[in-house]
Design a protein around this motif. Structure first.
Motif, PDB file in Angstrom:
ATOM      1  N   THR A  37      54.468  70.550 -30.085  1.00  0.00           N
ATOM      2  CA  THR A  37      53.637  71.489 -30.849  1.00  0.00           C
ATOM      3  C   THR A  37      54.505  72.372 -31.740  1.00  0.00           C
ATOM      4  OG1 THR A  37      52.024  71.499 -29.043  1.00  0.00           O
ATOM      5  CG2 THR A  37      51.883  73.302 -30.629  1.00  0.00           C
ATOM      6  N   ASP A  65      46.466  68.218 -31.548  1.00  0.00           N
ATOM      7  CA  ASP A  65      47.325  68.363 -30.376  1.00  0.00           C
ATOM      8  C   ASP A  65      46.627  67.760 -29.153  1.00  0.00           C
ATOM      9  OD1 ASP A  65      49.598  69.063 -29.052  1.00  0.00           O
ATOM     10  OD2 ASP A  65      49.384  71.228 -29.331  1.00  0.00           O
ATOM     11  N   GLU A  66      47.419  67.327 -28.185  1.00  0.00           N
ATOM     12  CA  GLU A  66      46.872  66.743 -26.940  1.00  0.00           C
ATOM     13  C   GLU A  66      45.909  65.601 -27.254  1.00  0.00           C
ATOM     14  OE1 GLU A  66      47.937  68.332 -24.099  1.00  0.00           O
ATOM     15  OE2 GLU A  66      48.624  70.247 -24.917  1.00  0.00           O
ATOM     16  N   ARG A  72      59.228  75.067 -21.797  1.00  0.00           N
ATOM     17  CA  ARG A  72      58.179  76.055 -21.527  1.00  0.00           C
ATOM     18  C   ARG A  72      58.285  76.553 -20.085  1.00  0.00           C
ATOM     19  NH1 ARG A  72      53.954  73.096 -22.079  1.00  0.00           N
ATOM     20  NH2 ARG A  72      53.414  73.578 -24.224  1.00  0.00           N
TER      21      ARG A  72
HETATM   22 MG   LIG Z   1      51.961  71.025 -27.036  1.00  0.00          MG
END
Ligand SMILES: [Mg+2]
Ligand SMILES: Nc1ncnc2c1ncn2[C@@H]1O[C@H](COP(=O)(O)OP(=O)(O)O)[C@@H](O)[C@H]1O
Length: 228
Positions: A56, A115-116, A204
């Motif tokens: 992302t 996204d996803e 993350r």
């Molecule tokens: Mg992402």
């Protein structure tokens, strides 16, 4: 955003890369994207790889490098998250609304980031593929997915596929150290190693563990990390 608001942001947001220059690892991907920026011939793209490795972030960084800081406000770039909106009908409406407006600033196309995208059902993917065909003169599509094999073949074959990999230990440790410095926290190498091992190369996760550790103690050692 005020300084106070910035200081309250989760660190994953605060330290989100703004440009391809700030993307850590993923050298092959970044090199290819730089070439694309030079020629401005942007293909449809599929970013595939595990969570937290910069898919992302890279889509946004690429668009900002291409269109400038106002890439979203000026209507060059739209993000749709397929896990929020699984119905192809709403996606089609959104894409149409976005792609219908003529691209501004002499670029000739806009970018829609889905996204996803592996969250879409097969039926929705087939419908999305038709949307891609319909709008591909004025719109380029970037799709992100954890598993490229969950994307139907007709979409894959329309996209340049970019594979993202788990980040390497030394680079994650270096980045976490920089964040800790920026936040006025002390963290030792052992703690950083433990954080990396928990994260399995997911940045993350690594940043979130660091922030959780920092909420327990200003001095972060291995013991603090184990308490998270
Ligand atoms: Mg992402
Ligand atoms: N390769 C990377 N370089 C720099 N930061 C990264 C990288 N990968 C992840 N991050 C950090 O982790 C956060 C989550 O990354 P993200 O791009 O949303 O991962 P993905 O989309 O692959 O799940 C970002 O905000 C950023 O702070």
């Amino acid at each position: 955003m005020s300084l106070e608001e910035v200081s309250r942001l989760p660190w994953v947001e605060k330290y989100r890369p703004k440009s391809l220059d700030e993307i850590i690892d993923q050298e092959e991907v970044v090199a290819s994207l730089r070439n694309i920026l030079k020629t401005k011939a942007v293909p449809h793209m599929l970013f595939a790889g595990p969570p937290g490795v910069g898919k992302t972030a890279t889509a946004h960084a690429f668009a900002r490098d291409l269109f400038g800081d106002r890439y979203i406000d000026d209507g060059h770039f739209l993000e749709i998250n397929a896990s929020d909106e699984r119905g192809i009908q709403t996606i089609r409406e959104k894409v149409k609304m976005f792609a219908r407006q003529i691209p501004m600033g002499g670029y000739g196309f806009k970018i829609l980031f889905l996204d996803e995208s592996d969250q879409l059902t097969d039926d929705a993917q087939h419908a999305f593929r038709r949307v891609m065909e319909q709008f591909s003169t004025t719109c380029r599509f970037i799709l992100a997915a954890n598993y490229s094999n969950r994307i139907i073949e007709p979409i894959q074959s329309r996209c340049a596929v970019f594979r993202f990999r788990p980040l390497v230990k030394a680079d994650v440790m270096k980045f976490l150290k920089r964040i800790a410095d920026g936040e006025g926290r002390e963290v030792d190498d052992q703690a950083l190693e433990v954080i990396y091992d928990f994260s399995e190369g997911d940045m993350r996760k690594a940043i979130n563990i660091l922030q959780a550790s920092a909420s327990i103690s200003n001095k972060i050692d291995e013991k603090v990390v184990y308490r998270v």
